[in-house]
Design an enzyme around this catalytic site. Structure first.
Site, PDB file in Angstrom:
ATOM      1  N   GLU B  46       0.814  -1.329   0.152  1.00  0.00           N
ATOM      2  CA  GLU B  46      -0.135  -0.072   0.265  1.00  0.00           C
ATOM      3  C   GLU B  46       1.444   1.151   0.236  1.00  0.00           C
ATOM      4  O   GLU B  46      -0.025   2.270  -0.261  1.00  0.00           O
ATOM      5  CB  GLU B  46      -0.910   0.150   0.507  1.00  0.00           C
ATOM      6  CG  GLU B  46      -0.577  -0.260   2.641  1.00  0.00           C
ATOM      7  CD  GLU B  46       0.060  -1.867   2.724  1.00  0.00           C
ATOM      8  OE1 GLU B  46      -0.514  -2.502   2.349  1.00  0.00           O
ATOM      9  OE2 GLU B  46      -0.407  -1.619   4.122  1.00  0.00           O
ATOM     10  N   ASN B  47       2.346   1.197  -0.596  1.00  0.00           N
ATOM     11  CA  ASN B  47       2.846   2.448  -0.188  1.00  0.00           C
ATOM     12  C   ASN B  47       2.928   2.660  -1.314  1.00  0.00           C
ATOM     13  O   ASN B  47       3.975   4.525  -1.514  1.00  0.00           O
ATOM     14  CB  ASN B  47       3.994   2.063   0.662  1.00  0.00           C
ATOM     15  CG  ASN B  47       4.735   0.969   0.304  1.00  0.00           C
ATOM     16  OD1 ASN B  47       4.417   0.086   0.256  1.00  0.00           O
ATOM     17  ND2 ASN B  47       6.205   1.651   0.483  1.00  0.00           N
TER      18      ASN B  47
END
Lengths: 231, 218
Positions: B46-47
């Site tokens: 998710e980064n």
């Protein structure tokens, strides 16, 4: 349009006590190292910082916590920093924890002129608090407001004097949305070039979102979790 | 009783060809090592990356390439990189086919707690609240009991929630369970583990129907 300033010191010179700052980066990846160093040397105090994380004890935003320059932190994950944790448990610092996707979208919305939006994240948890809620397609959502900042400090790989930016790898993370949401966005880059040298097709942040740009002198690029496999 | 690797192996059997999958920190990360043959999966972190590859070789690590656990990673051919808002658009917009994450507690109504122990641990929720609130297909990977031997599968969570009524499947060291109206439905037992042992380790309502098969790991 030439937005180039000499260095970090010049870029941050009008940041005053109690200013609200957005600081790009995920963990220590893609943080504006030079702007943070300049802030540490500036003795500016009472800062409200919006950043996904809070750095580590002796690097990133951790350096500003050591000198107690930050009074409030808005973040999604603040582990990995003992100085910060102590300040938080001793109530010496105010902390607002926000789901990561909501944090990113609140910055994007702030830069895009959208004052608020509904998201399912955090419904039924303590994050919901007194926020208004609404059901869409049978699913409950909470209303989250946009975030803006007096200054956004971002870091890119390459940039030109017009403020156009290109990021490298996952160092992109929050930098583009924060660049949009800063009233004054200060970009530091590893490589600063003349207009025309960057292919317009591959610009990540258009220069309109950037007010000042400078070439960062040094980058330590510390790795938090060096993880390798054997050949 | 399964070890962490076995839990990951069992969950890997759920993977379907063509899926985009988000793996949380801990046991979920191990799943990437056990993708079934002829199944093509792209992992999202998710980064801001899709098409995450294995850890780099020594001396090939790149500080500008990490996963959401801040570990150094590599990209696979066909990978893409994007900003955090786009990343959560993939998650919130239900473009991710499967999310696997750990838990401190799960309730029999599908609530999950995994981000805060009041007065003791406040690290933040990171992306977990967005993930559990948005995903349709979530698997919790966890030990059945905590370090003190207390059940993590409860009637009601005692810790601050990460999400409400969102968990449908749990794989523990003892069992595979579905969250259904009325409680945790026992689907499979870990090899050598009896229904009674699972009952004993489950504080919430355990629903047992007929003969419960042993899970196949390898």
């Amino acid at each position: 349009m030439n937005k180039v300033v000499k260095d970090a010191e010049e870029a941050i010179q009008d940041i005053k006590d109690n200013a609200t700052l957005m600081v790009g980066g995920f963990g220590l990846c893609g943080i504006p190292e030079n702007s943070i160093t300049a802030l540490v040397h500036s003795n500016i105090k009472g800062l409200i910082c919006i950043s996904n994380n809070a750095g580590v004890d002796d690097f990133g935003l951790g350096l500003l916590f050591q000198k107690k320059q930050i009074k409030k932190m808005i973040a999604s994950y603040v582990g990995e920093n003992e100085v910060f944790e102590r300040l938080m448990l001793d109530s010496e610092i105010e902390v607002d924890l926000i789901p990561q996707g909501s944090l990113a979208e609140r910055c994007r919305a702030g830069g895009a002129g959208i004052p608020a939006f509904y998201t399912p994240a955090g419904f039924g948890t303590e994050i919901q608090g007194g926020k208004s809620t609404k059901v869409f397609n049978g699913k409950p959502h909470i209303l989250e407001s946009a975030l803006t900042a007096d200054f956004a400090l971002v870091k890119a790989w390459k940039g030109d004097s017009n403020g156009n930016l290109i990021y490298k790898g996952t160092a992109r993370n929050f930098n583009p949305v924060m660049a949009m949401a800063g009233k004054i966005t200060i970009a530091e880059v590893e490589e600063l070039v003349e207009p025309g040298e960057l292919d317009p097709n591959f610009i990540h942040t258009p220069g309109i979102f950037v007010q000042r740009i400078f070439h960062g002198k040094t980058y330590e690029k510390r790795i938090e979790q060096r993880t390798v496999r054997n050949k | 009783m399964l070890d962490r690797k076995d839990i990951a192996k069992r969950i890997a059997k759920e993977l379907k060809d063509g899926w985009y999958v988000n793996l949380g920190i801990g046991i979920p990360t191990l799943i990437a090592n056990y993708i079934p043959e002829n199944v093509s999966i792209e992992f999202q972190s998710e980064n801001g990356i899709l098409g995450m590859g294995p850890f780099p070789y020594d001396n090939e690590e790149d500080a500008d390439l990490i996963n959401a656990g801040k570990q150094t990673i590599t990209t696979l051919p066909g990978a893409s990189i994007f900003d955090s808002a786009t990343s959560f658009a993939m998650i919130r917009g239900q473009h991710i086919d499967l999310t696997v994450l750990g838990a401190m507690e799960v309730s029999e109504t599908g609530d999950i707690a995994n981000w805060k122990i009041p007065g003791r641990m406040v690290k933040g929720m990171g992306g977990a609240m967005d993930l559990v609130a948005s995903a349709d297909n979530i698997i919790v990977a966890t030990s059945h009991t905590n370090r003190n031997g207390k059940s993590k599968l409860l009637k009601k969570c005692t810790l601050p929630l990460t999400g409400m009524k969102c968990i449908k499947k749990i794989v523990t060291d003892l069992a595979v369970l579905d969250v259904v109206p009325g409680g945790f439905k026992l689907i499979e037992r870990a090899p050598g583990v009896s229904v009674n042992e699972i009952k004993f380790a489950t504080e919430g309502t355990l629903i047992v129907e007929g003969k419960v098969p042993e899970m196949k790991i390898n």
